[in-house]
Design a protein around this motif. Structure first.
Motif, PDB file in Angstrom:
ATOM      1  N   UNK A 192      -0.145   4.602  -4.406  1.00 13.61           N
ATOM      2  CA  UNK A 192      -1.591   4.798  -4.470  1.00 13.61           C
ATOM      3  C   UNK A 192      -2.245   3.968  -3.372  1.00 13.61           C
ATOM      4  N   UNK A 193      -3.479   4.302  -2.989  1.00 17.40           N
ATOM      5  CA  UNK A 193      -4.089   3.624  -1.834  1.00 17.40           C
ATOM      6  C   UNK A 193      -4.389   2.155  -2.105  1.00 17.40           C
ATOM      7  N   UNK A 194      -4.237   1.738  -3.370  1.00 20.76           N
ATOM      8  CA  UNK A 194      -4.404   0.322  -3.706  1.00 20.76           C
ATOM      9  C   UNK A 194      -3.179  -0.145  -4.474  1.00 20.76           C
ATOM     10  N   UNK A 195      -2.747  -1.363  -4.222  1.00 20.18           N
ATOM     11  CA  UNK A 195      -1.660  -1.905  -5.045  1.00 20.18           C
ATOM     12  C   UNK A 195      -2.256  -2.747  -6.169  1.00 20.18           C
ATOM     13  N   UNK A 196      -1.500  -2.887  -7.254  1.00 14.77           N
ATOM     14  CA  UNK A 196      -2.025  -3.587  -8.436  1.00 14.77           C
ATOM     15  C   UNK A 196      -0.859  -4.127  -9.245  1.00 14.77           C
ATOM     16  N   UNK A 197      -1.111  -5.188 -10.010  1.00 13.94           N
ATOM     17  CA  UNK A 197       0.007  -5.855 -10.694  1.00 13.94           C
ATOM     18  C   UNK A 197       0.539  -5.083 -11.892  1.00 13.94           C
ATOM     19  N   UNK A 198      -0.283  -4.172 -12.432  1.00 11.60           N
ATOM     20  CA  UNK A 198       0.180  -3.354 -13.553  1.00 11.60           C
ATOM     21  C   UNK A 198       0.199  -4.078 -14.880  1.00 11.60           C
ATOM     22  N   UNK A 199      -0.253  -5.339 -14.914  1.00 11.23           N
ATOM     23  CA  UNK A 199      -0.108  -6.092 -16.166  1.00 11.23           C
ATOM     24  C   UNK A 199      -1.384  -6.777 -16.630  1.00 11.23           C
ATOM     25  N   UNK A 200      -2.409  -6.845 -15.796  1.00 11.71           N
ATOM     26  CA  UNK A 200      -3.637  -7.543 -16.200  1.00 11.71           C
ATOM     27  C   UNK A 200      -4.477  -6.641 -17.107  1.00 11.71           C
ATOM     28  N   UNK A 241      -5.445  -9.160  -8.875  1.00 10.60           N
ATOM     29  CA  UNK A 241      -4.330  -9.514  -7.986  1.00 10.60           C
ATOM     30  C   UNK A 241      -4.001  -8.406  -6.996  1.00 10.60           C
ATOM     31  N   UNK A 242      -4.767  -7.337  -7.056  1.00  7.21           N
ATOM     32  CA  UNK A 242      -4.457  -6.170  -6.230  1.00  7.21           C
ATOM     33  C   UNK A 242      -5.120  -6.219  -4.872  1.00  7.21           C
ATOM     34  N   UNK A 243      -4.978  -5.149  -4.145  1.00  4.40           N
ATOM     35  CA  UNK A 243      -5.575  -5.056  -2.812  1.00  4.40           C
ATOM     36  C   UNK A 243      -5.330  -3.677  -2.236  1.00  4.40           C
ATOM     37  N   UNK A 295       3.639  -5.291  -2.553  1.00  3.03           N
ATOM     38  CA  UNK A 295       3.584  -6.281  -3.627  1.00  3.03           C
ATOM     39  C   UNK A 295       3.542  -5.567  -4.983  1.00  3.03           C
ATOM     40  N   UNK A 296       3.992  -6.218  -6.025  1.00  3.23           N
ATOM     41  CA  UNK A 296       3.952  -5.644  -7.390  1.00  3.23           C
ATOM     42  C   UNK A 296       4.522  -4.221  -7.407  1.00  3.23           C
ATOM     43  N   UNK A 297       5.715  -4.065  -6.861  1.00  2.24           N
ATOM     44  CA  UNK A 297       6.277  -2.713  -6.705  1.00  2.24           C
ATOM     45  C   UNK A 297       6.357  -1.974  -8.037  1.00  2.24           C
ATOM     46  N   UNK A 298       6.732  -2.671  -9.107  1.00  2.39           N
ATOM     47  CA  UNK A 298       6.853  -1.997 -10.406  1.00  2.39           C
ATOM     48  C   UNK A 298       5.502  -1.490 -10.900  1.00  2.39           C
ATOM     49  N   UNK A 299       4.458  -2.252 -10.634  1.00  9.19           N
ATOM     50  CA  UNK A 299       3.137  -1.854 -11.102  1.00  9.19           C
ATOM     51  C   UNK A 299       2.481  -0.823 -10.203  1.00  9.19           C
ATOM     52  N   UNK A 300       2.906  -0.774  -8.953  1.00 10.07           N
ATOM     53  CA  UNK A 300       2.181   0.016  -7.957  1.00 10.07           C
ATOM     54  C   UNK A 300       2.805   1.379  -7.693  1.00 10.07           C
ATOM     55  N   UNK A 301       4.119   1.397  -7.473  1.00  3.01           N
ATOM     56  CA  UNK A 301       4.765   2.619  -6.962  1.00  3.01           C
ATOM     57  C   UNK A 301       5.144   3.581  -8.078  1.00  3.01           C
ATOM     58  N   UNK A 339     -11.670   5.967  -7.371  1.00  3.29           N
ATOM     59  CA  UNK A 339     -10.625   6.424  -8.280  1.00  3.29           C
ATOM     60  C   UNK A 339      -9.550   5.359  -8.459  1.00  3.29           C
ATOM     61  N   UNK A 340      -9.198   5.053  -9.706  1.00  2.00           N
ATOM     62  CA  UNK A 340      -8.007   4.209  -9.914  1.00  2.00           C
ATOM     63  C   UNK A 340      -6.788   5.105  -9.725  1.00  2.00           C
ATOM     64  N   UNK A 341      -6.450   5.369  -8.471  1.00  2.00           N
ATOM     65  CA  UNK A 341      -5.499   6.434  -8.128  1.00  2.00           C
ATOM     66  C   UNK A 341      -4.192   6.337  -8.908  1.00  2.00           C
ATOM     67  N   UNK A 342      -3.749   5.099  -9.156  1.00  2.37           N
ATOM     68  CA  UNK A 342      -2.474   4.908  -9.854  1.00  2.37           C
ATOM     69  C   UNK A 342      -2.444   5.640 -11.199  1.00  2.37           C
ATOM     70  N   UNK A 343      -3.622   5.744 -11.846  1.00  5.35           N
ATOM     71  CA  UNK A 343      -3.719   6.378 -13.159  1.00  5.35           C
ATOM     72  C   UNK A 343      -3.384   7.875 -13.092  1.00  5.35           C
ATOM     73  N   UNK A 344      -3.683   8.488 -11.945  1.00  7.45           N
ATOM     74  CA  UNK A 344      -3.539   9.941 -11.849  1.00  7.45           C
ATOM     75  C   UNK A 344      -2.206  10.377 -11.249  1.00  7.45           C
ATOM     76  N   UNK A 345      -1.449   9.424 -10.686  1.00  9.88           N
ATOM     77  CA  UNK A 345      -0.271   9.832  -9.921  1.00  9.88           C
ATOM     78  C   UNK A 345       0.778  10.550 -10.763  1.00  9.88           C
ATOM     79  N   UNK A 346       1.079  10.030 -11.954  1.00  8.34           N
ATOM     80  CA  UNK A 346       2.141  10.670 -12.745  1.00  8.34           C
ATOM     81  C   UNK A 346       1.786  12.108 -13.136  1.00  8.34           C
TER      82      UNK A 346
END
Ligand SMILES: [Zn+2]
Length: 338
Positions: A80-88, A101-103, A120-126, A286-293
């Motif tokens: 996604x166009x932003x990375x994020x820790x996936x846990x906060x 912690x994202x960017x 960064x935060x590959x598990x939360x981001x990719x 858009x919190x793009x990560x939410x829509x990717x799956x």
């Protein structure tokens, strides 16, 4: 990197390495130039000379840090166009773009218009694709990382319902993807209002039923007549004052404006009209990560194809040419092959 306004240049930099145990190193398979890359390029947005560029990209994982468990080497991944820790708290709420912690890719972080990226935060981001992808599938997957996720968010914010009429404002990649998202939400009429009449065939492929010119004085009257007084859902995908004004005119009492265009020079909202007619204005990145799956699953099933917004492909060596072609609007979106 962005050397100066109007000057993007390919430069050699040291290969990224794993720095944190949650990192992954990803070799870029395909990246894109985004309309929003053009703002710093045009000097309309602050940048630091030497900033890295590119936030739309997909690639293959080469190496992961010791704490990475979900992502594996050789995975083809969507970023996604932003990375994020996936846990906060924000990530758990699905608001990945507000992760403290994202960017965002690019700038002082690695950019996607490159050969490789430290994530960064590959598990939360990719998001792993876990299937073989040919060039055609890569082109279908690439828009999910930003513009298609943004179009999907527009349809969600505007609460597009089956059978309902929708107005989409903007015929850039995001507007076209919002039309596709509205069709995916089984909207009835989809009025696409834009400034590029030459894109009308493409707009129809993406789901628009009516293509209208933003600068035609008859456009507002036509939509109001056809919908008997305006639509319940407006997807605002331009971020300009004129688009927001148009949205406010075309939304009917009780309706919703879903605004995903990055605000650019917008300094007034007709709050009285919103108040007087119980119109909601819901705006957000858009919190793009939410829509990717879900978007990935539909793409792999052959139900979703956002690739028509990718109008050309160039090699990384020609990245400066790609920026010029986008800047002069000869291309909607150019894919960059490292
Ligand atoms: Zn977070």
């Amino acid at each position: 990197m962005l050397e100066d306004a109007g000057r993007v240049r390919l430069v050699d930099v040291p290969d990224p390495v794993i720095e944190q145990p949650g990192d992954a190193l990803v070799r870029v398979s395909l990246a894109a130039v985004c309309g929003s890359d053009l703002w710093p390029f045009r000097g309309q947005e602050a940048f630091t000379p030497g900033d890295r560029m590119g936030h739309e990209w997909i690639g293959v994982v080469e190496e992961v840090g010791a704490d990475v468990t979900r992502i594996r080497p050789r995975d083809l991944v969507l970023a996604p166009f932003a990375f994020s820790d996936g846990s906060c708290r924000q990530c758990r709420d699905g608001l990945f773009t507000s992760c403290p912690n994202g960017g965002f890719w690019g700038g002082r972080h690695d950019g996607g218009q490159a050969e490789a990226v430290r994530v960064p935060f590959a598990d939360g981001t990719l998001v792993p694709v876990r299937t073989d992808a040919d060039a055609e599938l890569l082109r279908r997957l690439l828009p999910l990382t930003d513009v298609m996720a943004t179009g999907a968010h527009a349809a969600v914010l505007a609460d597009v319902r089956p059978g309902s009429a929708v107005v989409v404002l903007g015929d850039g990649a995001v507007g076209l993807c919002a039309a596709l998202a509205a069709r995916r939400a089984r909207a009835g009429r989809i009025f696409l209002v834009g400034r590029h009449p030459e894109r009308s065939d493409l707009a129809r492929r993406m789901g628009a039923t009516d293509i209208l010119a933003a600068d035609d004085p008859a456009t507002i009257g036509f939509i109001q007549d056809e919908t008997k007084g305006g639509v319940r859902s407006v997807a605002e995908c331009a971020g300009t004052q004129s688009a927001l004004d148009l949205a406010t005119e075309l939304v009917r009492p009780g309706g919703i404006i879903g605004s995903v265009g990055v605000p650019n020079g917008v300094d007034r909202v007709d709050l009285y009209r919103l108040f007087r007619h119980n119109i909601a204005l819901r705006a957000g990145v858009t919190p793009a990560r939410r829509y990717l799956e879900p978007l990935l699953a539909e793409t792999l099933a052959g139900q979703l194809d956002a690739s028509p917004v990718v109008s050309a492909e160039m090699s990384l060596e020609d990245v400066a040419t790609a920026y010029r072609a986008m800047d002069t609007r000869q291309a909607i979106k150019i894919a960059i092959r490292p």
